[in-house]
Design an enzyme around this catalytic site. Structure first.
Site, PDB file in Angstrom:
ATOM      1  N   GLU A  10      17.561 -42.204 -10.864  1.00 50.90           N
ATOM      2  CA  GLU A  10      17.135 -43.610 -10.818  1.00 50.90           C
ATOM      3  C   GLU A  10      15.820 -43.736 -10.047  1.00 50.90           C
ATOM      4  O   GLU A  10      15.502 -42.886  -9.217  1.00 50.90           O
ATOM      5  CB  GLU A  10      18.196 -44.443 -10.086  1.00 50.90           C
ATOM      6  CG  GLU A  10      19.070 -45.304 -10.960  1.00 50.90           C
ATOM      7  CD  GLU A  10      18.369 -46.534 -11.521  1.00 50.90           C
ATOM      8  OE1 GLU A  10      17.139 -46.516 -11.722  1.00 50.90           O
ATOM      9  OE2 GLU A  10      19.061 -47.519 -11.765  1.00 50.90           O
TER      10      GLU A  10
ATOM     11  N   ASP B  72      19.078 -50.730  -5.268  1.00 49.59           N
ATOM     12  CA  ASP B  72      18.867 -51.990  -4.544  1.00 49.59           C
ATOM     13  C   ASP B  72      20.240 -52.567  -4.178  1.00 49.59           C
ATOM     14  O   ASP B  72      20.782 -52.260  -3.125  1.00 49.59           O
ATOM     15  CB  ASP B  72      18.040 -52.882  -5.480  1.00 49.59           C
ATOM     16  CG  ASP B  72      17.738 -54.244  -4.939  1.00 49.59           C
ATOM     17  OD1 ASP B  72      16.851 -54.360  -4.094  1.00 49.59           O
ATOM     18  OD2 ASP B  72      18.377 -55.211  -5.373  1.00 49.59           O
TER      19      ASP B  72
ATOM     20  N   PHE C 153      10.368 -56.285  -2.384  1.00 52.25           N
ATOM     21  CA  PHE C 153      10.107 -55.909  -3.771  1.00 52.25           C
ATOM     22  C   PHE C 153       8.914 -54.957  -3.823  1.00 52.25           C
ATOM     23  O   PHE C 153       7.869 -55.221  -3.235  1.00 52.25           O
ATOM     24  CB  PHE C 153       9.827 -57.161  -4.602  1.00 52.25           C
ATOM     25  CG  PHE C 153       9.802 -56.888  -6.077  1.00 52.25           C
ATOM     26  CD1 PHE C 153      10.983 -56.713  -6.782  1.00 52.25           C
ATOM     27  CD2 PHE C 153       8.604 -56.782  -6.760  1.00 52.25           C
ATOM     28  CE1 PHE C 153      10.976 -56.447  -8.136  1.00 52.25           C
ATOM     29  CE2 PHE C 153       8.572 -56.528  -8.121  1.00 52.25           C
ATOM     30  CZ  PHE C 153       9.763 -56.356  -8.810  1.00 52.25           C
TER      31      PHE C 153
ATOM     32  N   ARG D  37       3.458 -50.112 -13.496  1.00 49.19           N
ATOM     33  CA  ARG D  37       4.211 -48.846 -13.575  1.00 49.19           C
ATOM     34  C   ARG D  37       3.287 -47.642 -13.410  1.00 49.19           C
ATOM     35  O   ARG D  37       3.693 -46.582 -12.970  1.00 49.19           O
ATOM     36  CB  ARG D  37       4.925 -48.730 -14.930  1.00 49.19           C
ATOM     37  CG  ARG D  37       6.058 -49.712 -15.138  1.00 49.19           C
ATOM     38  CD  ARG D  37       6.878 -49.292 -16.342  1.00 49.19           C
ATOM     39  NE  ARG D  37       7.745 -50.349 -16.853  1.00 49.19           N
ATOM     40  CZ  ARG D  37       8.954 -50.627 -16.400  1.00 49.19           C
ATOM     41  NH1 ARG D  37       9.447 -49.954 -15.385  1.00 49.19           N
ATOM     42  NH2 ARG D  37       9.681 -51.586 -16.951  1.00 49.19           N
TER      43      ARG D  37
HETATM   44  P1  5GP Z   1      20.366 -52.627  -8.459  1.00 49.65           P
HETATM   45  O1  5GP Z   1      21.330 -52.674  -9.607  1.00 49.65           O
HETATM   46  O2  5GP Z   1      20.631 -51.496  -7.502  1.00 49.65           O
HETATM   47  O3  5GP Z   1      20.291 -53.963  -7.760  1.00 49.65           O
HETATM   48  O4  5GP Z   1      18.940 -52.467  -9.052  1.00 49.65           O
HETATM   49  C1  5GP Z   1      18.535 -51.343  -9.730  1.00 49.65           C
HETATM   50  C2  5GP Z   1      17.386 -51.663 -10.636  1.00 49.65           C
HETATM   51  O5  5GP Z   1      16.722 -52.886 -10.284  1.00 49.65           O
HETATM   52  C3  5GP Z   1      16.341 -50.601 -10.523  1.00 49.65           C
HETATM   53  O6  5GP Z   1      16.558 -49.565 -11.430  1.00 49.65           O
HETATM   54  C4  5GP Z   1      15.053 -51.352 -10.820  1.00 49.65           C
HETATM   55  O7  5GP Z   1      14.839 -51.395 -12.199  1.00 49.65           O
HETATM   56  C5  5GP Z   1      15.322 -52.753 -10.319  1.00 49.65           C
HETATM   57  N1  5GP Z   1      14.788 -52.955  -8.964  1.00 49.65           N
HETATM   58  C6  5GP Z   1      15.480 -53.051  -7.813  1.00 49.65           C
HETATM   59  N2  5GP Z   1      14.667 -53.243  -6.764  1.00 49.65           N
HETATM   60  C7  5GP Z   1      13.419 -53.247  -7.272  1.00 49.65           C
HETATM   61  C8  5GP Z   1      12.118 -53.391  -6.661  1.00 49.65           C
HETATM   62  O8  5GP Z   1      11.919 -53.539  -5.449  1.00 49.65           O
HETATM   63  N3  5GP Z   1      11.059 -53.344  -7.523  1.00 49.65           N
HETATM   64  C9  5GP Z   1      11.196 -53.167  -8.861  1.00 49.65           C
HETATM   65  N4  5GP Z   1      10.080 -53.131  -9.587  1.00 49.65           N
HETATM   66  N5  5GP Z   1      12.394 -53.037  -9.454  1.00 49.65           N
HETATM   67  C10 5GP Z   1      13.491 -53.071  -8.655  1.00 49.65           C
END
Ligand code: 5GP
Length: 176
Positions: free
Chosen positions: A98, A102, A151, A164
């Site tokens: 991954e 988050d 973020f 990206r």
């Molecule tokens: P989670 O399910 O753990 O909340 O989030 C995972 C996904 O959310 C990551 O694979 C990513 O795509 C997106 N994500 C989480 N935090 C960030 C961040 O700070 N920046 C960006 N660009 N995407 C994030």
């Protein structure tokens, strides 16, 4: 075109490459002599994934899965599979890769999905982890950097499809 965001570098391209090499070595040691299937989670992990697999000095098999849970700069709280891996997972040593953990929902969702297919073992790697943002327990075996609950973009991570291609990780400072 996005022009209203201020970015400040959080992790340099050099620091990322050093860390990715170290992770690749650790992964190579853990799976020495085993056949490893490395599954990149699209889209965000594509850059980390491509550097990481080149830092793993052993024969590996590559495949991809897609998952989506983010809307803009926030987790929607719901995770969807957007692409499934075509390689049979039964009996394989699987490493999920991954970009960032988050809330932990996506990684846990994918782990559950993979486990149902009977892999010999399941391990996880994430370049970034936001410990303060976790909403559920989520063990990650190989973590690049722990960061604050902000973020970030770059090195595969996007905001609305942009950024990206930055070679470093940047924190988003301001939004108009
Ligand atoms: P989670 O399910 O753990 O909340 O989030 C995972 C996904 O959310 C990551 O694979 C990513 O795509 C997106 N994500 C989480 N935090 C960030 C961040 O700070 N920046 C960006 N660009 N995407 C994030």
């Amino acid at each position: 075109m996005i022009d209203s965001m201020k970015l400040s570098q959080l992790i340099s391209a050099d620091d990322i490459q050093t860390k990715v090499c170290a992770l690749g070595e650790d992964i190579g040691k853990k799976f020495d002599g085993k056949e490893l299937l490395v599954v990149g989670i699209l889209k965000g992990s594509f850059m980390f994934y491509s550097d990481l697999i080149r830092a793993i000095d052993m024969d590996i098999y590559c495949d991809f899965m897609g998952a989506s849970s983010y809307a803009g700069m926030k987790s929607s709280g719901e995770c969807q599979l957007t692409l499934d891996c075509r390689t049979p997972l039964k009996g394989k040593h699987v490493l999920l890769v991954e970009d960032i953990v988050d809330t932990g929902l996506t990684m846990n969702f994918l782990k559950h999905h993979v486990r149902q297919r009977g892999p010999a073992s399941l391990s996880t790697a994430s370049l970034l982890l936001k410990p303060e943002a976790l909403k559920e327990e989520c063990d990650v075996d190989f973590v690049g950097f722990e960061i604050a609950n902000d973020f970030v973009v770059g090195y595969g991570l996007d905001y609305q499809g942009y950024y990206r291609n930055l070679p470093y990780i940047a924190q988003v400072q301001n939004m108009n």
